[in-house]
Design a protein around this motif. Structure first.
Motif, PDB file in Angstrom:
ATOM      1  N   ALA A 340       0.828  -1.210   0.000  1.00  0.00           N
ATOM      2  CA  ALA A 340       0.000   0.000   0.000  1.00  0.00           C
ATOM      3  C   ALA A 340       0.862   1.260   0.000  1.00  0.00           C
ATOM      4  O   ALA A 340       0.494   2.260  -0.629  1.00  0.00           O
ATOM      5  CB  ALA A 340      -0.923  -0.007   1.220  1.00  0.00           C
ATOM      6  N   HIS A 341       1.985   1.214   0.696  1.00  0.00           N
ATOM      7  CA  HIS A 341       2.872   2.387   0.750  1.00  0.00           C
ATOM      8  C   HIS A 341       3.386   2.735  -0.644  1.00  0.00           C
ATOM      9  O   HIS A 341       3.492   3.916  -0.999  1.00  0.00           O
ATOM     10  CB  HIS A 341       4.053   2.107   1.692  1.00  0.00           C
ATOM     11  CG  HIS A 341       5.023   3.241   1.793  1.00  0.00           C
ATOM     12  ND1 HIS A 341       4.729   4.425   2.432  1.00  0.00           N
ATOM     13  CD2 HIS A 341       6.295   3.378   1.313  1.00  0.00           C
ATOM     14  CE1 HIS A 341       5.764   5.237   2.360  1.00  0.00           C
ATOM     15  NE2 HIS A 341       6.722   4.626   1.690  1.00  0.00           N
ATOM     16  N   LYS A 342       3.662   1.729  -1.437  1.00  0.00           N
ATOM     17  CA  LYS A 342       4.132   1.952  -2.804  1.00  0.00           C
ATOM     18  C   LYS A 342       3.071   2.671  -3.634  1.00  0.00           C
ATOM     19  O   LYS A 342       3.390   3.573  -4.422  1.00  0.00           O
ATOM     20  CB  LYS A 342       4.484   0.606  -3.448  1.00  0.00           C
ATOM     21  CG  LYS A 342       4.997   0.713  -4.874  1.00  0.00           C
ATOM     22  CD  LYS A 342       5.314  -0.675  -5.432  1.00  0.00           C
ATOM     23  CE  LYS A 342       5.767  -0.592  -6.886  1.00  0.00           C
ATOM     24  NZ  LYS A 342       6.047  -1.943  -7.440  1.00  0.00           N
ATOM     25  N   ILE A 343       1.815   2.292  -3.443  1.00  0.00           N
ATOM     26  CA  ILE A 343       0.725   2.942  -4.174  1.00  0.00           C
ATOM     27  C   ILE A 343       0.588   4.398  -3.734  1.00  0.00           C
ATOM     28  O   ILE A 343       0.389   5.301  -4.561  1.00  0.00           O
ATOM     29  CB  ILE A 343      -0.600   2.192  -3.952  1.00  0.00           C
ATOM     30  CG1 ILE A 343      -0.506   0.750  -4.464  1.00  0.00           C
ATOM     31  CG2 ILE A 343      -1.754   2.921  -4.641  1.00  0.00           C
ATOM     32  CD1 ILE A 343      -0.291   0.626  -5.951  1.00  0.00           C
ATOM     33  N   GLU A 344       0.703   4.652  -2.440  1.00  0.00           N
ATOM     34  CA  GLU A 344       0.613   6.024  -1.928  1.00  0.00           C
ATOM     35  C   GLU A 344       1.725   6.895  -2.499  1.00  0.00           C
ATOM     36  O   GLU A 344       1.494   8.051  -2.882  1.00  0.00           O
ATOM     37  CB  GLU A 344       0.677   6.017  -0.404  1.00  0.00           C
ATOM     38  CG  GLU A 344      -0.562   5.430   0.262  1.00  0.00           C
ATOM     39  CD  GLU A 344      -0.403   5.286   1.755  1.00  0.00           C
ATOM     40  OE1 GLU A 344       0.746   5.401   2.243  1.00  0.00           O
ATOM     41  OE2 GLU A 344      -1.425   5.060   2.441  1.00  0.00           O
ATOM     42  N   GLU A 345       2.920   6.361  -2.539  1.00  0.00           N
ATOM     43  CA  GLU A 345       4.053   7.111  -3.092  1.00  0.00           C
ATOM     44  C   GLU A 345       3.859   7.373  -4.581  1.00  0.00           C
ATOM     45  O   GLU A 345       4.187   8.449  -5.088  1.00  0.00           O
ATOM     46  CB  GLU A 345       5.363   6.342  -2.847  1.00  0.00           C
ATOM     47  CG  GLU A 345       5.803   6.315  -1.396  1.00  0.00           C
ATOM     48  CD  GLU A 345       6.000   7.720  -0.838  1.00  0.00           C
ATOM     49  OE1 GLU A 345       6.719   8.519  -1.476  1.00  0.00           O
ATOM     50  OE2 GLU A 345       5.403   8.029   0.210  1.00  0.00           O
ATOM     51  N   LEU A 346       3.324   6.395  -5.283  1.00  0.00           N
ATOM     52  CA  LEU A 346       3.038   6.558  -6.704  1.00  0.00           C
ATOM     53  C   LEU A 346       2.041   7.693  -6.911  1.00  0.00           C
ATOM     54  O   LEU A 346       2.183   8.497  -7.828  1.00  0.00           O
ATOM     55  CB  LEU A 346       2.476   5.252  -7.274  1.00  0.00           C
ATOM     56  CG  LEU A 346       2.077   5.240  -8.751  1.00  0.00           C
ATOM     57  CD1 LEU A 346       3.292   5.486  -9.637  1.00  0.00           C
ATOM     58  CD2 LEU A 346       1.409   3.920  -9.105  1.00  0.00           C
ATOM     59  N   ALA A 347       1.034   7.751  -6.038  1.00  0.00           N
ATOM     60  CA  ALA A 347       0.012   8.796  -6.149  1.00  0.00           C
ATOM     61  C   ALA A 347       0.612  10.179  -5.905  1.00  0.00           C
ATOM     62  O   ALA A 347       0.285  11.156  -6.607  1.00  0.00           O
ATOM     63  CB  ALA A 347      -1.106   8.519  -5.150  1.00  0.00           C
TER      64      ALA A 347
END
Length: 352
Positions: A340-347
């Motif tokens: 999930a952290h990877k998705i947040e950073e991508l956003a």
């Protein structure tokens, strides 16, 4: 001879590749004819980011008018997956239609019952003798409000009048002309009227707003035959949800790009963005995880039972209905097996 064998193997490989590609083609239905920015987690975000593609899926998102159509299309095999209301799903199960929820998309109902501010209507108890407007009589907001009326000791067939008024401008006119006293629709539709200056009072009681909301469904045999595909469909939605929370503005702009008809025309860009974000937030607010729940898509037993009890009381389900037959949490752990952290950073880094 060797060349013929090689040619045959190559042809078989091509056939296998074509079959694999065909198997990866998925039809996903959002049960509304208007796929707004509020539906971005099921459409523009996972397709715009290529989330479903990364999971080996070629997903075509289509719009259908209402939960009944969604269930029928899934049951007939015309659609692989759809998002529908939990009450509609349980009613279908009670009639022998073998569809099942495997992911809760909205943790609270998307339906809203609203009256104009200053009308004197503030609670469900005020609805006796009133005219209720709905998009149409097949809308999911109808059984939602019928349950509320019945629990308020108001006969939904005798004590109120029902009127189909549509969405958008027709519904707005019905409210302005006082042809209806309240409007029972859904979150994004209500938000759109609020963008046009309407001020509403929410009439639905707290207990109704704590019921489970929309879910992802498929035929039981579809899930059993290919559970991995169902997992990846739901994972894409979960990842898109996290992205949307982290970057609402970018998600809105991406939705405009993929669905040009939803982009405002000839309006002030800042105002248009603010209004679109209001519609976006109306749906995403319902997708937040409730207290104590840490996994996306979790079906909460107590909420399902409460809704089943209310639907049984309304007479829409048999008293012996097995509510747990309508959903499963079997795949929730695998659905949530991503960073999930990877998705947040991508956003946060997105150029949308």
């Amino acid at each position: 001879m060797r060349r013929r064998i090689i040619s045959l193997l190559a042809a078989l490989a091509a056939v296998s590749a074509t079959a694999a590609q065909a198997n990866d083609k998925v039809i996903y239905a959002v049960t509304t004819s208007s796929i707004t920015v509020g539906h971005a987690a099921q459409s523009s975000i996972p397709n715009g980011l290529g989330l479903w593609k990364e999971h080996g899926l070629d997903v075509e998102v289509i719009g259908l008018s209402g939960a009944t159509a969604g269930i029928q299309q899934v049951a007939s095999g015309q659609v692989d997956y759809a998002t529908v209301g939990t009450d509609a799903l349980m009613i279908a199960r009670s009639k022998g239609i073998k569809v099942k929820a495997f992911y809760t998309y909205a943790q609270r109902p998307i339906y809203q019952v609203v009256a104009l501010k200053g009308s004197g209507i503030t609670t469900a108890d005020d609805l006796k003798g009133k005219t209720i407007g709905v998009p149409d009589m097949s809308a999911g907001s109808v059984p939602f409000l019928r349950s509320i009326l019945k629990r308020s000791n108001i006969d939904p067939d005798r004590d109120v009048k029902w009127l189909s008024v549509g969405l958008g401008a027709p519904a707005a006119n019905a409210l302005r002309q006082k042809a209806i006293d309240v409007w029972a629709a859904w979150d994004t539709a209500v938000a759109a009227l609020e963008n046009n200056g309407f001020e509403f009072v929410q009439v639905a009681p707290d207990w109704a707003n704590e019921m489970p909301g929309n879910v992802l469904i498929a035929k039981e045999e579809t899930i059993t035959a290919n559970p991995e595909r169902a997992i990846m469909i739901a994972r894409g939605v979960a990842e898109a949800t996290i992205f949307g929370f982290a970057n609402p503005e970018g998600s809105v702009r991406n939705h405009w790009k993929l669905y040009p008809s939803t982009a405002p025309q000839g309006e002030d860009s800042e105002k248009a963005l603010k209004q679109s974000e209001h519609i976006f937030d109306a749906r995403f607010d319902l997708m937040k995880l409730p207290p104590g729940v840490t996994k996306w898509g979790m079906n909460i037993d107590a909420k399902w039972k409460d809704l089943a009890d209310a639907t049984i009381e309304e007479g829409l389900l048999p008293k012996d209905f097995d509510v747990k037959s309508a959903y499963t949490n079997e795949y929730i752990d695998k659905i949530n097996d991503f960073d999930a952290h990877k998705i947040e950073e991508l956003a946060k880094k997105s150029a949308w």
